[in-house]
Design a protein around this motif. Structure first.
Motif, PDB file in Angstrom:
ATOM      1  N   LYS A 280      43.012  -1.854  77.258  1.00 26.56           N
ATOM      2  CA  LYS A 280      42.128  -2.273  76.162  1.00 26.56           C
ATOM      3  C   LYS A 280      40.675  -2.213  76.604  1.00 26.56           C
ATOM      4  CE  LYS A 280      45.427  -5.525  74.050  1.00 26.56           C
ATOM      5  NZ  LYS A 280      45.658  -4.740  72.841  1.00 26.56           N
ATOM      6  N   ASP A 281      39.847  -1.660  75.747  1.00 26.60           N
ATOM      7  CA  ASP A 281      38.420  -1.801  75.991  1.00 26.60           C
ATOM      8  C   ASP A 281      38.068  -3.272  75.855  1.00 26.60           C
ATOM      9  OD1 ASP A 281      35.703  -0.186  76.156  1.00 26.60           O
ATOM     10  OD2 ASP A 281      35.401  -1.836  74.748  1.00 26.60           O
ATOM     11  N   LEU A 282      37.021  -3.687  76.559  1.00 33.84           N
ATOM     12  CA  LEU A 282      36.610  -5.092  76.549  1.00 33.84           C
ATOM     13  C   LEU A 282      36.430  -5.630  75.136  1.00 33.84           C
ATOM     14  CD1 LEU A 282      35.614  -7.676  77.945  1.00 33.84           C
ATOM     15  CD2 LEU A 282      33.361  -6.586  78.147  1.00 33.84           C
ATOM     16  N   VAL A 283      35.890  -4.827  74.244  1.00 35.38           N
ATOM     17  CA  VAL A 283      35.638  -5.321  72.884  1.00 35.38           C
ATOM     18  C   VAL A 283      36.946  -5.624  72.151  1.00 35.38           C
ATOM     19  CG1 VAL A 283      35.550  -3.093  71.658  1.00 35.38           C
ATOM     20  CG2 VAL A 283      34.161  -5.019  70.881  1.00 35.38           C
ATOM     21  N   GLU A 284      38.030  -4.923  72.490  1.00 36.51           N
ATOM     22  CA  GLU A 284      39.308  -5.194  71.850  1.00 36.51           C
ATOM     23  C   GLU A 284      39.834  -6.567  72.232  1.00 36.51           C
ATOM     24  OE1 GLU A 284      42.110  -1.617  71.349  1.00 36.51           O
ATOM     25  OE2 GLU A 284      40.965  -1.127  73.154  1.00 36.51           O
ATOM     26  N   LEU A 302      18.352  -5.662  69.856  1.00 37.80           N
ATOM     27  CA  LEU A 302      19.085  -4.632  70.589  1.00 37.80           C
ATOM     28  C   LEU A 302      19.348  -3.394  69.739  1.00 37.80           C
ATOM     29  CD1 LEU A 302      21.948  -6.847  72.126  1.00 37.80           C
ATOM     30  CD2 LEU A 302      19.673  -6.415  73.075  1.00 37.80           C
ATOM     31  N   ALA A 303      19.415  -2.263  70.410  1.00 38.13           N
ATOM     32  CA  ALA A 303      19.992  -1.047  69.819  1.00 38.13           C
ATOM     33  C   ALA A 303      21.260  -0.754  70.590  1.00 38.13           C
ATOM     34  CB  ALA A 303      19.021   0.117  69.923  1.00 38.13           C
ATOM     35  N   PHE A 304      22.346  -0.497  69.878  1.00 36.27           N
ATOM     36  CA  PHE A 304      23.614  -0.203  70.561  1.00 36.27           C
ATOM     37  C   PHE A 304      23.896   1.284  70.522  1.00 36.27           C
ATOM     38  CE2 PHE A 304      28.295   0.314  70.578  1.00 36.27           C
ATOM     39  CZ  PHE A 304      28.513  -0.119  71.886  1.00 36.27           C
ATOM     40  N   HIS A 305      24.089   1.868  71.703  1.00 38.73           N
ATOM     41  CA  HIS A 305      24.557   3.255  71.798  1.00 38.73           C
ATOM     42  C   HIS A 305      26.068   3.223  71.924  1.00 38.73           C
ATOM     43  CE1 HIS A 305      25.460   7.261  73.042  1.00 38.73           C
ATOM     44  NE2 HIS A 305      25.878   6.865  74.217  1.00 38.73           N
ATOM     45  N   CYS A 306      26.744   3.758  70.934  1.00 42.45           N
ATOM     46  CA  CYS A 306      28.210   3.787  70.949  1.00 42.45           C
ATOM     47  C   CYS A 306      28.669   5.054  71.668  1.00 42.45           C
ATOM     48  CB  CYS A 306      28.755   3.762  69.526  1.00 42.45           C
ATOM     49  SG  CYS A 306      30.537   3.466  69.455  1.00 42.45           S
ATOM     50  N   PRO A 307      29.243   4.936  72.861  1.00 39.07           N
ATOM     51  CA  PRO A 307      29.679   6.127  73.599  1.00 39.07           C
ATOM     52  C   PRO A 307      30.714   6.925  72.819  1.00 39.07           C
ATOM     53  CG  PRO A 307      29.701   4.180  75.005  1.00 39.07           C
ATOM     54  CD  PRO A 307      29.500   3.691  73.604  1.00 39.07           C
ATOM     55  N   CYS A 308      30.728   8.221  73.064  1.00 34.47           N
ATOM     56  CA  CYS A 308      31.710   9.086  72.398  1.00 34.47           C
ATOM     57  C   CYS A 308      33.136   8.627  72.684  1.00 34.47           C
ATOM     58  CB  CYS A 308      31.537  10.524  72.863  1.00 34.47           C
ATOM     59  SG  CYS A 308      29.938  11.231  72.457  1.00 34.47           S
ATOM     60  N   THR A 309      33.371   8.209  73.930  1.00 35.63           N
ATOM     61  CA  THR A 309      34.718   7.777  74.291  1.00 35.63           C
ATOM     62  C   THR A 309      35.129   6.526  73.523  1.00 35.63           C
ATOM     63  OG1 THR A 309      33.629   6.828  76.242  1.00 35.63           O
ATOM     64  CG2 THR A 309      34.960   8.807  76.574  1.00 35.63           C
ATOM     65  N   LEU A 310      34.165   5.703  73.141  1.00 34.54           N
ATOM     66  CA  LEU A 310      34.483   4.488  72.384  1.00 34.54           C
ATOM     67  C   LEU A 310      34.749   4.815  70.922  1.00 34.54           C
ATOM     68  CD1 LEU A 310      34.645   1.376  72.946  1.00 34.54           C
ATOM     69  CD2 LEU A 310      32.379   1.224  71.910  1.00 34.54           C
ATOM     70  N   GLN A 311      33.886   5.660  70.323  1.00 36.48           N
ATOM     71  CA  GLN A 311      34.034   5.889  68.878  1.00 36.48           C
ATOM     72  C   GLN A 311      34.966   7.040  68.519  1.00 36.48           C
ATOM     73  OE1 GLN A 311      30.496   7.319  66.744  1.00 36.48           O
ATOM     74  NE2 GLN A 311      29.427   7.577  68.683  1.00 36.48           N
ATOM     75  N   HIS A 312      34.998   8.104  69.326  1.00 35.65           N
ATOM     76  CA  HIS A 312      35.814   9.260  68.953  1.00 35.65           C
ATOM     77  C   HIS A 312      37.172   9.276  69.643  1.00 35.65           C
ATOM     78  CE1 HIS A 312      32.339  10.612  66.863  1.00 35.65           C
ATOM     79  NE2 HIS A 312      31.637  10.829  67.960  1.00 35.65           N
ATOM     80  N   ALA A 313      37.236   8.811  70.892  1.00 37.63           N
ATOM     81  CA  ALA A 313      38.517   8.799  71.605  1.00 37.63           C
ATOM     82  C   ALA A 313      39.299   7.521  71.324  1.00 37.63           C
ATOM     83  CB  ALA A 313      38.282   8.962  73.103  1.00 37.63           C
ATOM     84  N   LEU A 314      38.647   6.367  71.478  1.00 36.14           N
ATOM     85  CA  LEU A 314      39.325   5.076  71.293  1.00 36.14           C
ATOM     86  C   LEU A 314      39.270   4.576  69.849  1.00 36.14           C
ATOM     87  CD1 LEU A 314      38.102   3.294  74.557  1.00 36.14           C
ATOM     88  CD2 LEU A 314      40.360   4.280  74.124  1.00 36.14           C
ATOM     89  N   LYS A 315      38.464   5.228  69.010  1.00 35.17           N
ATOM     90  CA  LYS A 315      38.348   4.866  67.589  1.00 35.17           C
ATOM     91  C   LYS A 315      37.892   3.416  67.399  1.00 35.17           C
ATOM     92  CE  LYS A 315      40.017   8.942  66.622  1.00 35.17           C
ATOM     93  NZ  LYS A 315      39.075  10.042  66.279  1.00 35.17           N
ATOM     94  N   LEU A 316      36.893   3.017  68.196  1.00 34.80           N
ATOM     95  CA  LEU A 316      36.387   1.638  68.129  1.00 34.80           C
ATOM     96  C   LEU A 316      34.930   1.587  67.693  1.00 34.80           C
ATOM     97  CD1 LEU A 316      38.061   0.242  71.386  1.00 34.80           C
ATOM     98  CD2 LEU A 316      38.688  -0.316  69.029  1.00 34.80           C
ATOM     99  N   GLY A 317      34.498   2.590  66.966  1.00 36.28           N
ATOM    100  CA  GLY A 317      33.131   2.582  66.454  1.00 36.28           C
ATOM    101  C   GLY A 317      32.883   1.367  65.568  1.00 36.28           C
ATOM    102  N   GLU A 319      32.839  -1.759  66.459  1.00 38.67           N
ATOM    103  CA  GLU A 319      33.446  -3.003  66.941  1.00 38.67           C
ATOM    104  C   GLU A 319      32.503  -3.805  67.838  1.00 38.67           C
ATOM    105  OE1 GLU A 319      36.216  -4.279  65.929  1.00 38.67           O
ATOM    106  OE2 GLU A 319      36.764  -2.564  64.693  1.00 38.67           O
ATOM    107  N   VAL A 320      31.808  -3.143  68.758  1.00 42.14           N
ATOM    108  CA  VAL A 320      30.869  -3.870  69.619  1.00 42.14           C
ATOM    109  C   VAL A 320      29.734  -4.432  68.773  1.00 42.14           C
ATOM    110  CG1 VAL A 320      29.220  -3.676  71.526  1.00 42.14           C
ATOM    111  CG2 VAL A 320      31.432  -2.538  71.683  1.00 42.14           C
TER     112      VAL A 320
END
Length: 405
Positions: A280-284, A302-317, A319-320
């Motif tokens: 699980k990613d920490l946010v999960e 803050l500005a949040f940069h959502c990594p590709c691995t978080l939003q496209h691979a893990l589908k957690l865009g 969530e953070v």
């Protein structure tokens, strides 16, 4: 897509998978609209549809050239195309298959081979990488600009971790480069989870997730690292560990793929399924906990940069951002937040020019809302973006931990 694999390609271990993926592509080209390298270069062969055609030609027995290799090398594997694709094409798996075949057919120049082997020797070894990082900090004033930008502007030492005192326990992959570049990230994670009644159990035998080897086309070496991690975690998993927490989404995406990559391994297939399910990613983890018990003052913009691995691979865009908003942080809007920053594992080293263009575009987008700090969820993105020397970039959990009373 009609496909006729060559007799040689049919003998590949993943031939059936490659053919299935190729046949699922309907040539629509929607993928090119969100592909970072296609947007920069405007070349069909530097977009997903073009690369799929190249791999198809290779697997059908056509000539393989250094140009084929170059177009595949330029892919970030950001998986933005997979999010866009209406047909569910598993592009990243096809790319892994294609790259392996092309690399076997086209020898790389000596300089490229040395660079890739050097990355494979140093990056997955936390002790060596940390020592090299510390040495780099000593000689930073005299280093070339390209090397300076790979070093953190500030290394925050890890604060003490809490004792294991809770019945609820999770494991945590410490990572390869994060202990050297941002040593306080995992410590901050352990302290926040402790506040929520969860203890982090250290597993010293777990090492690199395997992504560096695998994506530099030493695929079997990457799988061996995966097997070693499964062996290291298994006793704690059997003892009831709730999850294997990832604080770097790049590692998390790869561990999630253990089940797929080892599905034909008789000894590890079932264990890999279990490990991937527990990863699980920490946010999960945090999104399921009573965050209202974390009292503090979240004053920073803050500005949040959502990594590709978080939003496209893990589908957690998203969530953070939702967790940070719930904790009281003010978040700016980020245009084109779906696009890659150019870090992409070792891409910033193997493709420095494209990577820098993508980084500068991303920093412009992130800074458009005038944030005090940029936060992200992957050490590669963090270091790459911070290397621009502009607005500071940190892991989001450190800002959360600092805001707590």
């Amino acid at each position: 897509m009609q496909t006729n694999l060559s007799e040689q390609a049919k003998r590949l271990p993943r031939a059936a998978e490659a053919e299935s993926i190729l046949r699922s592509c309907v040539h629509c080209g929607f993928c090119n609209a969100t592909c970072p390298t296609y947007q920069l270069l405007g070349d069909e062969l530097d977009g997903p549809r073009g690369r799929i055609y190249l791999i198809k030609q290779v697997l059908e027995g056509n000539e393989v050239t250094a140009k084929t290799q170059q177009h595949l090398d330029r892919c970030l594997t950001c998986r933005n195309c997979e999010t866009t694709c209406p047909s569910g094409v598993q592009y990243h798996n096809l790319l892994d298959i294609g790259r392996a075949v092309v690399d076997a057919a086209v020898p790389r120049p000596l300089g490229e081979r040395m660079l890739r082997e050097g990355l494979r020797m140093m990056t997955p070894n936390p002790g060596v990488f940390k020592a090299m990082t510390q040495l780099g900090q000593v000689f930073k004033p005299v280093l070339p600009e390209a090397l300076k930008n790979k070093l953190p502007r500030e290394v925050r030492p890890a604060k003490p971790r809490p004792e294991m005192r809770h019945a609820r326990q999770v494991l945590m992959l410490e990572g390869c480069v994060q202990p050297g570049l941002s040593p306080n990230t995992n410590a901050a994670t352990a302290r926040v989870l402790d506040r929520l009644g969860i203890s982090v159990k250290p597993i010293a035998q777990a090492g690199c997730c395997g992504a560096v080897d695998y994506h530099l086309n030493a695929q079997e070496a990457g799988l061996q690292r995966a097997r070693r991690n499964i062996d290291a975690w298994w006793p704690a998993v059997e003892a009831g560990a709730e999850a294997i927490v990832q604080t770097a989404s790049g590692c998390g995406a790869f561990v999630k793929d253990y089940a797929h990559m080892l599905k034909d391994d008789r000894e590890y297939a079932k264990k890999a399924e279990r490990i991937s399910a527990l990863s699980k990613d920490l946010v999960e983890v945090l999104r399921e906990e009573p965050l209202e018990t974390l009292t503090g003052t979240a004053g920073k913009r803050l500005a949040f940069h959502c990594p590709c691995t978080l939003q496209h691979a893990l589908k957690l865009g998203g969530e953070v951002e939702a967790v940070l908003s719930k904790l009281g942080f003010s978040l700016t809007q980020v245009p084109d937040s779906h696009l890659c920053c150019g870090s992409a594992g070792t891409y910033s080293i193997t493709q420095p020019e494209l990577s820098k263009q993508l980084r500068d575009n991303k920093m412009n987008a992130l800074e458009s809302g005038k944030p005090e700090v940029i936060v992200t969820a992957n050490i590669g993105c963090q270091t790459h973006l911070d290397g621009a020397g502009r607005t500071p970039v940190r892991h989001w959990i450190e800002l959360v931990e600092e805001a707590l009373n």
